[in-house]
Design an enzyme around this catalytic site. Structure first.
Site, PDB file in Angstrom:
ATOM      1  N   CYS A 136      45.860  35.728   5.780  1.00 49.44           N
ATOM      2  CA  CYS A 136      47.277  36.081   5.620  1.00 49.44           C
ATOM      3  C   CYS A 136      48.082  34.871   5.173  1.00 49.44           C
ATOM      4  O   CYS A 136      48.427  34.006   5.982  1.00 49.44           O
ATOM      5  CB  CYS A 136      47.836  36.638   6.925  1.00 49.44           C
ATOM      6  SG  CYS A 136      49.583  37.077   6.828  1.00 49.44           S
ATOM      7  N   CYS A 139      51.539  34.561   6.723  1.00 47.83           N
ATOM      8  CA  CYS A 139      51.538  34.036   8.092  1.00 47.83           C
ATOM      9  C   CYS A 139      51.211  32.546   8.114  1.00 47.83           C
ATOM     10  O   CYS A 139      51.842  31.774   8.835  1.00 47.83           O
ATOM     11  CB  CYS A 139      50.485  34.737   8.957  1.00 47.83           C
ATOM     12  SG  CYS A 139      50.323  36.497   8.674  1.00 47.83           S
ATOM     13  N   ASP A 140      50.226  32.141   7.343  1.00 47.06           N
ATOM     14  CA  ASP A 140      49.649  30.802   7.525  1.00 47.06           C
ATOM     15  C   ASP A 140      49.929  29.824   6.386  1.00 47.06           C
ATOM     16  O   ASP A 140      49.630  28.635   6.513  1.00 47.06           O
ATOM     17  CB  ASP A 140      48.122  30.918   7.685  1.00 47.06           C
ATOM     18  CG  ASP A 140      47.745  31.739   8.903  1.00 47.06           C
ATOM     19  OD1 ASP A 140      48.539  31.769   9.856  1.00 47.06           O
ATOM     20  OD2 ASP A 140      46.670  32.358   8.900  1.00 47.06           O
TER      21      ASP A 140
END
Ligand code: NAP
Length: 313
Positions: A136, A139-140
């Site tokens: 992701c 997200c990251d």
């Protein structure tokens, strides 16, 4: 197998969507029963730092966030079973669902079984989850500022993630096993014309290499045409090879798209069966965020509550 239990609403799945649905239905006095499934807490329990969930200015660990969701639902009248639903019967009401330990009859169902990111499945891969391998970018990506990364895949997800990562990373290379992108025309054009995004055609990641701390430092790339292998130094590997919605037990019962995602009506969480609602990643091919899953979990709870009320009148 214990006695048959009865409830007004059963929730299958315990990620952000499932727990949010539990909080809302519990506070509506519906005493929901939630089945946590094989991965209690869902995908967030295999991530570490979550920095984009509102309300946590310092960030929060994924598993801690899910424990807080659960604690909030359990504060009200939620019954939780750490069991997996293995069979359902939606042919008549009340609906029937079975885990290995019990049978539950329920007036309504909220499906929040999520989707699972696909990984390559190479030996030793799991050891690098959160240590360089991510599924992701939203997200990251932020954790890879100034780093060199590869994104694997040639579909919309891979192209979107790779394009997004060019904002933070020093070098982003899309690794695709063929010489043509699968992504939609507009996304493919954007990738092909991108100033800094590199694309390595006919190439597959066939091995990972870690540093002394077990963090990714390089990958082995194999040319899918010539078979030639080279090592490429990278600090991050992003999977963009698709997700698998967890919908096996609903095959043939609920409407799904070609990839198996449940189809819900526009602007609500109704499925094709009255009284069966779906929320979160199991019906979301676009956003797939904890906050959007929570949002649709709330929608499913309100839809179920209103639908139940309409059945009584
Ligand atoms: P996808 O369309 O199935 O693409 C998966 C990609 O990964 C393909 O290019 C495939 O290669 C590659 N791949 C699969 N298994 C692989 C393996 N083992 N090794 C190497 N490469 C592998 O999946 P997706 O990109 O996640 O998209 C899923 C759906 O969501 C699509 O309908 C898409 O349009 C939609 N989506 C939409 C948006 C948006 O609208 N913003 C964003 C993301 C996704 P091949 O091409 O060789 O098969």
């Amino acid at each position: 197998m214990s006695d048959i239990e009865k409830t007004k609403v059963a929730i299958i799945g315990s990620g952000p969507a499932g727990w949010t649905a539990a909080i809302y239905t519990a506070r509506a006095n519906l005493s929901p029963i939630i089945f946590e499934g094989l991965q209690p807490g869902g995908q967030l329990t295999i991530t570490t730092e979550v920095e984009n969930y509102p309300g946590f200015p310092e960030g929060v660990q994924g598993p801690d966030l899910m424990m807080q969701f659960k604690a909030q639902a359990m504060r009200f009248e939620t019954v939780c079973y750490s069991e997996n639903i293995v069979k359902v019967d939606f042919s008549s009401r009340p609906f029937k669902i079975w885990s290995d330990n019990r049978e539950v009859h329920t007036d309504s169902i909220i499906i929040a079984t999520g989707a699972t990111a696909r990984y390559l499945g190479l030996p030793g891969e799991e050891a690098y989850y959160n240590k360089g391998i991510s599924a992701c970018a939203t997200c990251d990506g932020f954790f890879f500022r100034g780093k060199d990364v590869v994104v694997i895949g040639g579909g919309d997800s891979a192209v979107e993630e790779a394009t997004f990562l060019t904002r933070f990373c020093n070098e982003v290379t899309l690794i695709h096993r063929r010489d043509e992108l699968r992504a939609s025309k507009i996304m493919a054009k954007r990738a092909l014309e991108h100033e800094t995004l590199k694309i390595r055609w006919n190439s597959s990641v066939v091995g990972y290499h870690g540093d002394d701390n077990g963090v990714i430092r390089a990958v082995t790339l194999k040319d899918t045409v010539t078979g030639e292998e080279v090592e490429k130094e990278v600090q991050g590997v992003f999977m963009g090879i698709g997700h698998k919605p967890n919908t096996e037990i609903f095959q043939g019962l609920l409407d799904m798209d070609e990839a198996g995602y449940l189809i819900t009506q526009d602007n609500n969480t109704y499925t094709n069966i009255d009284g069966v609602f779906a929320c979160g990643d199991v019906q979301d091919t676009v956003y797939r965020q904890a906050i959007t899953a929570s949002g649709t979990g709330c929608m499913a709870a309100i839809d179920a509550e209103r639908w139940l009320e309409s059945q009584e009148s």
